[in-house]
Design a protein around this motif. Structure first.
Motif, PDB file in Angstrom:
ATOM      1  N   SER A  74      39.554 -13.571  18.004  1.00  0.00           N
ATOM      2  CA  SER A  74      40.306 -14.163  16.905  1.00  0.00           C
ATOM      3  C   SER A  74      39.423 -14.666  15.775  1.00  0.00           C
ATOM      4  CB  SER A  74      41.166 -15.319  17.426  1.00  0.00           C
ATOM      5  OG  SER A  74      42.108 -14.872  18.382  1.00  0.00           O
ATOM      6  N   GLN A 114      47.171 -15.258  12.386  1.00  0.00           N
ATOM      7  CA  GLN A 114      47.205 -14.250  13.442  1.00  0.00           C
ATOM      8  C   GLN A 114      45.997 -14.384  14.354  1.00  0.00           C
ATOM      9  OE1 GLN A 114      50.595 -12.981  13.091  1.00  0.00           O
ATOM     10  NE2 GLN A 114      49.582 -11.111  13.785  1.00  0.00           N
ATOM     11  N   SER A 127      46.979  -7.799  17.591  1.00  0.00           N
ATOM     12  CA  SER A 127      47.150  -8.866  16.604  1.00  0.00           C
ATOM     13  C   SER A 127      48.517  -9.496  16.827  1.00  0.00           C
ATOM     14  CB  SER A 127      47.040  -8.294  15.187  1.00  0.00           C
ATOM     15  OG  SER A 127      47.325  -9.283  14.223  1.00  0.00           O
ATOM     16  N   PRO A 167      50.910 -13.534  16.475  1.00  0.00           N
ATOM     17  CA  PRO A 167      50.918 -14.893  15.944  1.00  0.00           C
ATOM     18  C   PRO A 167      50.148 -15.853  16.844  1.00  0.00           C
ATOM     19  CG  PRO A 167      53.124 -13.934  15.858  1.00  0.00           C
ATOM     20  CD  PRO A 167      52.276 -13.005  16.671  1.00  0.00           C
TER      21      PRO A 167
END
Length: 378
Positions: free
Chosen positions: A63, A152, A207, A209
């Motif tokens: 991330s 994201q 990807s 949330p």
């Protein structure tokens, strides 16, 4: 483990936390400072995590990478003024490895580009993402919008059992082939999933949330095939796969031909030019680069780290850019830049490690065969 620099003794209070920070700690991760973030370097051990990924499925939190979405009329053509790939011809749901180049053809970053229905999606390296965004905003027309998708998270599920594991949660995802991507749903969340990765294994990048990432990681790791994997194994896996790491094997002083990344320069772009440093790069394609990135297989068990001096015929000719012990190979390996005259596989060289000259051999990369799920492959 290879030579990527981590620090767990001087974590900067400014280091950002990933959405899975508490989750990593609950899994027993040792956390370190990397690319401006606090990240897991290992859980049960780098060797075990490396081999688990090669045999089963490893879950990586990536991330920290930059996820960008470009929209606006002519976004693909505009990006071609900065990248040497054929972005215009890229079909929806297809992706391409490319390079962000400076005016002289030096590599500012390596990245992945995908065409989506809502624009051009790009994943850039975490350590360079803010510089990349600044460069892109400065050089793209005002009509092109850049959305930095900071809400994201990004996960990578890698290994021979990755497709089966992910398909138990998301129907139809196993129909993707290598370098294909698409939109999927999990529970009430929209996911963007590509069949790609940075280990040489079959796998996916997901990807989703940030608010969904803990539940999704829990669901994956509840499967027998999946374990969380840290930065240490991610680095040794990519080194075995012959994949360069920006800031170590690539930088602005290296061009695509010297880096052995000529495949990123599409056929049409070779004919038409129009990308930064095109004149220089096209000349190198025609006449050859004086220096090349190569793989090295070391004798014995002692690894050579970044910066180790490399000798050929008694003369210092280069240095190691990445190196470490390769668990799947069972020997120490490295990458280095050497004169093209010494770049032929089988060439004998020496590396200076702890004050001693150790024998090594130039070898073709990857060090292990890639296991990508390619369309049309038998």
């Amino acid at each position: 483990m290879s030579d990527t620099e981590y620090s767990d003794t001087d974590m900067d209070i400014a280091d950002a936390l990933l959405p899975l920070d508490d989750w990593h700690r609950a899994q027993g991760a040792r956390m370190v400072s990397f690319a401006g973030y606090v990240m897991p370097i290992q859980y049960e051990g780098i060797m075990a995590e490396h081999l688990w990924t090669r045999q089963h499925a490893g879950l990586f939190d990536v991330s920290h990478m930059g996820q960008l979405l470009f929209s606006g009329e002519g976004a693909d053509a505009a990006l071609e003024t900065l990248l040497p790939g054929d972005i215009i011809a890229l079909q929806e749901g297809r992706m391409r490895y490319s390079l962000l180049l400076d005016v002289d053809g030096g590599i500012l970053d390596d990245l992945m580009v995908t065409r989506r229905g809502d624009g051009i999606y790009m994943v850039v390296n975490g350590a360079t993402k803010y510089d990349d965004i600044g460069h892109l905003r400065e050089n793209l027309p005002d009509g092109i919008t850049i959305n930095h998708m900071e809400d994201q998270a990004l996960l990578a599920l890698q290994g021979p059992e990755a497709a089966g594991a992910l398909a138990t949660l998301i129907a139809g995802v196993d129909a993707l082939y290598f370098m294909q991507a698409g939109a999927f749903r999990w529970r009430t969340y929209d996911l963007w999933i590509s069949r790609s990765g940075y280990t040489g294994e079959d796998g996916f990048e997901i990807s989703l949330p940030s608010e969904a990432v803990v539940a999704f990681a829990d669901a994956l790791c509840a499967l027998d095939a999946v374990k969380p994997i840290g930065l240490g194994a991610r680095d040794s896996l990519r080194l075995e796969a012959g994949l360069p790491l920006y800031g170590h094997d690539l930088d602005e002083n290296i061009d695509p031909v010297t880096a052995d990344l000529s495949f990123a320069i599409s056929r049409r772009r070779r004919a038409e030019g129009g990308f930064p440093g095109a004149e220089r790069i096209l000349d190198l394609l025609t006449n050859g680069a004086p220096v090349k990135r190569v793989g090295l297989l070391l004798d014995g068990r002692l690894p050579a780290r970044e910066g180790a001096k490399l000798f050929c015929g008694g003369e210092e000719v280069g240095s190691v850019t990445s190196g470490g012990f390769a668990p799947s190979v069972g020997a120490p390996i490295a990458m280095a830049y050497v004169p093209s005259t010494a770049a032929t596989p089988g060439t004998a060289v020496e590396l200076e490690v702890r004050g001693k000259r150790l024998p090594a051999t130039v070898t073709a990369m990857p060090f292990i065969s890639h296991s990508y799920h390619r369309q049309g492959a038998k």
